[in-house]
Design an enzyme around this catalytic site. Structure first.
Site, PDB file in Angstrom:
ATOM      1  N   LEU A  37       0.758  -1.172   0.072  1.00 33.12           N
ATOM      2  CA  LEU A  37       0.098   0.002  -0.016  1.00 33.12           C
ATOM      3  C   LEU A  37       0.842   1.476  -0.002  1.00 33.12           C
ATOM      4  O   LEU A  37       0.515   2.181  -0.607  1.00 33.12           O
ATOM      5  CB  LEU A  37      -0.986   0.024   1.140  1.00 33.12           C
ATOM      6  N   ASP A  86      14.141   3.098  11.034  1.00 33.97           N
ATOM      7  CA  ASP A  86      13.930   1.704  11.578  1.00 33.97           C
ATOM      8  C   ASP A  86      12.869   1.846  13.018  1.00 33.97           C
ATOM      9  O   ASP A  86      13.532   2.334  13.642  1.00 33.97           O
ATOM     10  CB  ASP A  86      15.204   0.988  11.975  1.00 33.97           C
ATOM     11  N   ASN A 113       2.173   4.164   7.726  1.00 29.42           N
ATOM     12  CA  ASN A 113       1.711   2.912   7.077  1.00 29.42           C
ATOM     13  C   ASN A 113       2.422   1.777   7.469  1.00 29.42           C
ATOM     14  O   ASN A 113       1.797   0.588   7.753  1.00 29.42           O
ATOM     15  CB  ASN A 113       1.715   3.046   5.523  1.00 29.42           C
ATOM     16  N   SER A 167      -6.744  -1.191  11.334  1.00 27.11           N
ATOM     17  CA  SER A 167      -7.317  -2.249  10.612  1.00 27.11           C
ATOM     18  C   SER A 167      -8.773  -2.662  11.479  1.00 27.11           C
ATOM     19  O   SER A 167      -8.562  -2.640  12.745  1.00 27.11           O
ATOM     20  CB  SER A 167      -6.346  -3.430  10.853  1.00 27.11           C
ATOM     21  N   TYR A 200      -0.994  -8.660  16.505  1.00 25.39           N
ATOM     22  CA  TYR A 200      -1.449  -7.658  15.217  1.00 25.39           C
ATOM     23  C   TYR A 200      -2.708  -6.911  15.475  1.00 25.39           C
ATOM     24  O   TYR A 200      -2.432  -5.490  15.365  1.00 25.39           O
ATOM     25  CB  TYR A 200      -1.105  -8.162  13.738  1.00 25.39           C
ATOM     26  N   LYS A 204      -3.502  -2.810  16.357  1.00 27.78           N
ATOM     27  CA  LYS A 204      -4.026  -1.969  15.602  1.00 27.78           C
ATOM     28  C   LYS A 204      -5.407  -1.430  16.581  1.00 27.78           C
ATOM     29  O   LYS A 204      -5.593  -0.121  16.278  1.00 27.78           O
ATOM     30  CB  LYS A 204      -4.625  -2.539  14.429  1.00 27.78           C
TER      31      LYS A 204
END
Length: 330
Positions: A37, A86, A113, A167, A200, A204
């Site tokens: 993306l 990083d 992102n 998300s 994950y 989010k």
């Protein structure tokens, strides 16, 4: 949202909101833009006559390859630049923000992102790596670059944008947030308590909880910066590439059937980068403000209290990483 609604949204032909009129002469930073993306968003921004597009990546070699690809596709040179950052290293984030603040004459949009999805526990900067990258470094960069975004908005009479890519998958994991305890981020380091299969999406969800409270602390009326939270939907990207094969299989399979292409998914990021002032503090999806899609336990009074608790813990960590960083924006 029903499964039918999800399928319908996934198959929607999303609009492209960025135009040369909206982006011409402006400077954008896109983290994690060496693939997926982020790469597609950077292409669009270059194509739409941005003055400068910073490809912020950990792997400089991969970043240079992406820059060459963008220049080859758009036939526009001298706009895309590759910068190292990083997110597993707080000093790297601080160095990046210092360079951006001092060397760029303006920053009109920061698209955060970059994220990681791991299924095995590891530690970076004293926290589980997913939390370090997706939560702490993401908000560290936001806090450190907000003054430059605000200065740009005031100097040029525009609205700057700070978009964090979240998300909707996080909404399936209410349980970890029913009773948030002190030092809960560090407690997520524990191998016995860490459910890495959900780490994950949980990271989010933390972004959404904390980010919505953060947005209240930096009102657009004062800063000129629209802070919003973009759900790109299910996309065919390499996000799960760090996981083991059997863990990746369901995600890859679902992506093949219903996933958006990276280019289509990038349109949601671009919408966040040019959305109106009314997007401040809001959840965005399918290139629209979709506050009504937030679960009530996120948006109601109790959810707002949880958001404050979560943000306060993140803020305490940020102050240890860069003392005084919050006093510059609050």
């Amino acid at each position: 949202m029903t499964f039918g609604d999800f399928v319908s949204e996934q198959r929607a032909n999303l609009p492209i909101h960025v135009t040369p009129e909206a982006c011409g002469g402006k400077t954008y930073i896109v983290t994690g833009s060496n693939t997926g993306l982020g790469l597609e968003a950077a292409k669009h921004l270059v194509r739409c006559k941005a003055k400068k597009v910073i490809i912020a990546v950990r792997n400089l070699e991969a970043g240079e390859a992406v820059k060459a690809e963008i220049e080859n596709v758009t036939k526009i040179r001298g706009v895309a630049e590759v910068w190292h950052v990083d997110l597993a290293d707080f000093q790297s984030v601080k160095d990046f923000a210092k360079k951006a603040t001092e060397s760029l004459d303006r920053i009109d949009g920061l698209i955060e992102n970059a994220s990681i999805a791991l299924d095995r526990i590891s530690i970076a900067e004293g926290y589980e790596t997913t939390i370090t990258i997706n939560v702490l470094s993401t908000f560290l960069m936001a806090v450190l670059l907000l003054p430059k975004l605000s200065d740009t908005a005031k100097q040029f009479g525009t609205t700057s944008h700070l978009s964090i890519v979240v998300s909707a998958a996080g909404f399936a994991f209410k349980e970890p947030f029913d009773k948030v305890k002190d030092d809960f981020l560090r407690k997520m380091n524990s191998p016995t308590n860490a459910n890495m299969g959900s780490r994950y999406p949980v990271s989010k969800l933390i972004q959404i909880f904390a980010g919505r409270h953060f947005a209240k602390l930096v009102p657009i009326e004062r800063t000129g910066v629209a802070v919003n939270f973009v759900n790109p939907g299910l996309c065919k990207t390499g996000l799960s590439r760090h996981g083991r094969f059997l863990n990746r299989l369901p995600i890859v399979g679902m992506g093949l059937v219903l996933g958006r292409t990276p280019e289509m998914g990038s349109r949601t990021l671009l919408h966040g980068a040019v959305a109106g002032k009314e997007s401040h503090g809001c959840y965005l999806s399918v290139c629209e403000i979709r506050e009504h899609q937030l679960p009530s336990w996120v948006s109601d009074e109790e959810g707002q209290k949880q958001g404050k608790i979560i943000w306060d813990e993140i803020a305490n960590v940020l102050e240890k990483i860069e003392p005084g960083c919050l006093s510059k924006i609050l």
